[in-house]
Design an enzyme around this catalytic site. Structure first.
Site, PDB file in Angstrom:
ATOM      1  N   GLN A 104      -0.420  12.747 -60.689  1.00  0.00           N
ATOM      2  CA  GLN A 104      -0.833  11.556 -59.940  1.00  0.00           C
ATOM      3  C   GLN A 104       0.372  11.044 -59.144  1.00  0.00           C
ATOM      4  O   GLN A 104       0.875   9.951 -59.369  1.00  0.00           O
ATOM      5  CB  GLN A 104      -1.368  10.487 -60.894  1.00  0.00           C
ATOM      6  CG  GLN A 104      -2.602  10.939 -61.676  1.00  0.00           C
ATOM      7  CD  GLN A 104      -3.187   9.835 -62.522  1.00  0.00           C
ATOM      8  OE1 GLN A 104      -3.346   8.709 -62.066  1.00  0.00           O
ATOM      9  NE2 GLN A 104      -3.500  10.158 -63.775  1.00  0.00           N
ATOM     10  N   HIS A 137       5.868  18.707 -61.744  1.00  0.00           N
ATOM     11  CA  HIS A 137       4.733  19.207 -60.956  1.00  0.00           C
ATOM     12  C   HIS A 137       4.978  19.026 -59.463  1.00  0.00           C
ATOM     13  O   HIS A 137       4.639  19.892 -58.658  1.00  0.00           O
ATOM     14  CB  HIS A 137       3.453  18.478 -61.378  1.00  0.00           C
ATOM     15  CG  HIS A 137       2.248  18.901 -60.616  1.00  0.00           C
ATOM     16  ND1 HIS A 137       1.710  20.173 -60.721  1.00  0.00           N
ATOM     17  CD2 HIS A 137       1.471  18.240 -59.723  1.00  0.00           C
ATOM     18  CE1 HIS A 137       0.656  20.266 -59.924  1.00  0.00           C
ATOM     19  NE2 HIS A 137       0.488  19.112 -59.309  1.00  0.00           N
ATOM     20  N   ASP A 179      -2.397  28.725 -55.656  1.00  0.00           N
ATOM     21  CA  ASP A 179      -2.749  27.814 -54.562  1.00  0.00           C
ATOM     22  C   ASP A 179      -1.573  27.724 -53.596  1.00  0.00           C
ATOM     23  O   ASP A 179      -0.485  28.245 -53.861  1.00  0.00           O
ATOM     24  CB  ASP A 179      -3.142  26.426 -55.085  1.00  0.00           C
ATOM     25  CG  ASP A 179      -2.094  25.839 -56.013  1.00  0.00           C
ATOM     26  OD1 ASP A 179      -0.883  26.029 -55.753  1.00  0.00           O
ATOM     27  OD2 ASP A 179      -2.473  25.188 -57.003  1.00  0.00           O
ATOM     28  N   LYS A 202      -7.543  28.381 -52.574  1.00  0.00           N
ATOM     29  CA  LYS A 202      -8.410  27.733 -53.554  1.00  0.00           C
ATOM     30  C   LYS A 202      -8.836  26.368 -53.051  1.00  0.00           C
ATOM     31  O   LYS A 202      -8.038  25.641 -52.470  1.00  0.00           O
ATOM     32  CB  LYS A 202      -7.652  27.584 -54.880  1.00  0.00           C
ATOM     33  CG  LYS A 202      -8.403  26.846 -55.968  1.00  0.00           C
ATOM     34  CD  LYS A 202      -7.453  26.374 -57.055  1.00  0.00           C
ATOM     35  CE  LYS A 202      -6.593  25.227 -56.552  1.00  0.00           C
ATOM     36  NZ  LYS A 202      -5.734  24.673 -57.621  1.00  0.00           N
ATOM     37  N   ASP A 228       2.110  29.524 -62.407  1.00  0.00           N
ATOM     38  CA  ASP A 228       1.816  28.128 -62.108  1.00  0.00           C
ATOM     39  C   ASP A 228       2.738  27.271 -62.965  1.00  0.00           C
ATOM     40  O   ASP A 228       3.360  27.773 -63.911  1.00  0.00           O
ATOM     41  CB  ASP A 228       0.346  27.810 -62.412  1.00  0.00           C
ATOM     42  CG  ASP A 228      -0.216  26.727 -61.499  1.00  0.00           C
ATOM     43  OD1 ASP A 228       0.592  26.028 -60.854  1.00  0.00           O
ATOM     44  OD2 ASP A 228      -1.453  26.581 -61.440  1.00  0.00           O
ATOM     45  N   ALA A 234      -7.629  25.707 -67.517  1.00  0.00           N
ATOM     46  CA  ALA A 234      -7.586  27.157 -67.242  1.00  0.00           C
ATOM     47  C   ALA A 234      -8.686  27.621 -66.293  1.00  0.00           C
ATOM     48  O   ALA A 234      -8.894  28.828 -66.147  1.00  0.00           O
ATOM     49  CB  ALA A 234      -7.622  27.971 -68.540  1.00  0.00           C
ATOM     50  N   GLY A 235      -9.364  26.697 -65.629  1.00  0.00           N
ATOM     51  CA  GLY A 235     -10.373  27.108 -64.658  1.00  0.00           C
ATOM     52  C   GLY A 235      -9.771  27.844 -63.484  1.00  0.00           C
ATOM     53  O   GLY A 235     -10.245  28.916 -63.085  1.00  0.00           O
TER      54      GLY A 235
END
EC number: 2.7.6.1
Length: 321
Positions: A104, A137, A179, A202, A228, A234-235
């Site tokens: 976020q 991230h 991605d 993606k 990643d 895990a989708g």
């Protein structure tokens, strides 16, 4: 163990409940015992922390990932920082192997908060003087802080595993970013392994739902390594693995620094085209959440070196340049 010269020094390492095994491993590598503190909860859920030794004038390092349960571990960290400040620690250095709320980091829609910035404000207000983080991230989160941030990278640890694995020939591999946002990370791993990269285009219609659209790069006949920073439900990673197999990948490996692995992640990974999942121990992973095809690498040595360099007032950049 790196050395024994810190046993009677002003260096103190404390662990909260987020990842006690990692903290113990770090302390062993530094060559000191973990500091004594108690972390208790009252019947209504309030957290009570007591530091059970003097830390006056000491350089304190608190090891605490803000992983699941995120809010509980974050509050533990904030309360411990306050306790150290009130106990007259010289410096309060927080070691956050996994920074919760990092996803976020911006306003994706109107009237949304920037919670990663809020957490940074809370940490600074509590009294932390430095943060050692691992694979944030979004690297720009460092700019949310006015205190020094040492941002360590997990890619070299993952790369060493693939270079040392006798079943993997880097010359026959391709590193895959799931991605567009992960291209820099994939490029770093590819540069170390001296392999080409591929990118998965993606699109995510809503949170925790991912759809693989297209693959950019040569895949056929190669061993694909998806990298990643975080694997959550895990989708993304399992859809990517199947797409790579459909495009002719010989085998598919997946790796990440932070194995959040929530919800259906374990079942998805075990039933996917992923041959092996390589993760680090930045987050404590209970056996009931760990897929059977998972290999865990330790970041304790990296964190221990960072702690010693900060304590000795030496450059930390050699660990991530």
């Amino acid at each position: 163990m790196l050395n024994n010269e810190y046993k009677n020094s002003s260096l103190k390492i404390f662990s909260l409940k987020g990842n006690e095994a990692l903290a113990q491993e770090v302390a062993d590598q530094v060559g000191i015992e973990l500091g004594k503190c108690s972390v208790k909860r009252f019947s209504d859920g309030e957290i009570q922390i007591n530091i059970e030794e003097s830390i006056r004038g000491c350089d304190v390092f608190i090891i605490q990932p803000t992983s699941y349960p995120v809010n509980l571990h974050l509050m533990e960290l904030l309360i411990m920082i306050d306790a150290c400040k009130r106990a007259s620690a010289a410096t309060i250095n927080i070691v956050v192997p996994y920074y919760g709320y990092a996803r976020q980091d911006r306003k994706a829609r109107s009237r949304e908060p920037i919670t990663a910035k809020l957490v940074a404000n809370l940490i600074e207000t509590a009294g932390a003087t430095r943060m050692i983080a691992l694979d944030l991230h979004a690297p720009q989160i460092q700019g949310f802080f006015d205190i020094p941030i040492d941002h360590l990278m997990g890619v070299p640890i993952l790369a060493k595993h693939f270079k040392d694995d006798p079943n993997i020939n880097p010359e026959e591999c391709v590193v895959v970013s799931p991605d567009h946002g992960g291209v820099t990370r994939a490029r770093k791993l590819a540069d170390i392994l001296k392999t080409p990269i591929a990118i998965i285009d993606k699109r995510r219609p809503r949170p925790n739902v991912a759809e693989v659209m297209n693959i950019v790069g040569e895949i056929e006949g190669r061993t694909a390594i998806i990298i990643d920073d975080i694997i959550d439900t895990a989708g993304t990673i399992t859809l990517a693995a199947q797409a790579l197999k459909d495009k002719g990948a010989k085998e598919v490996y997946a790796c990440c620094t932070h194995p959040v692995l929530s919800g259906p992640a374990k079942e998805r990974i075990e039933n996917s085209a992923i041959k092996e999942l390589i993760v680090t121990n930045s987050i404590h992973l209970d056996e009931d959440r760990k897929p059977s095809n998972t290999k865990e690498l330790s970041v304790a040595g990296l964190i221990a070196q960072a702690i010693i360099r900060v304590y000795e007032r030496e450059s930390v950049s050699v660990l991530f340049d």
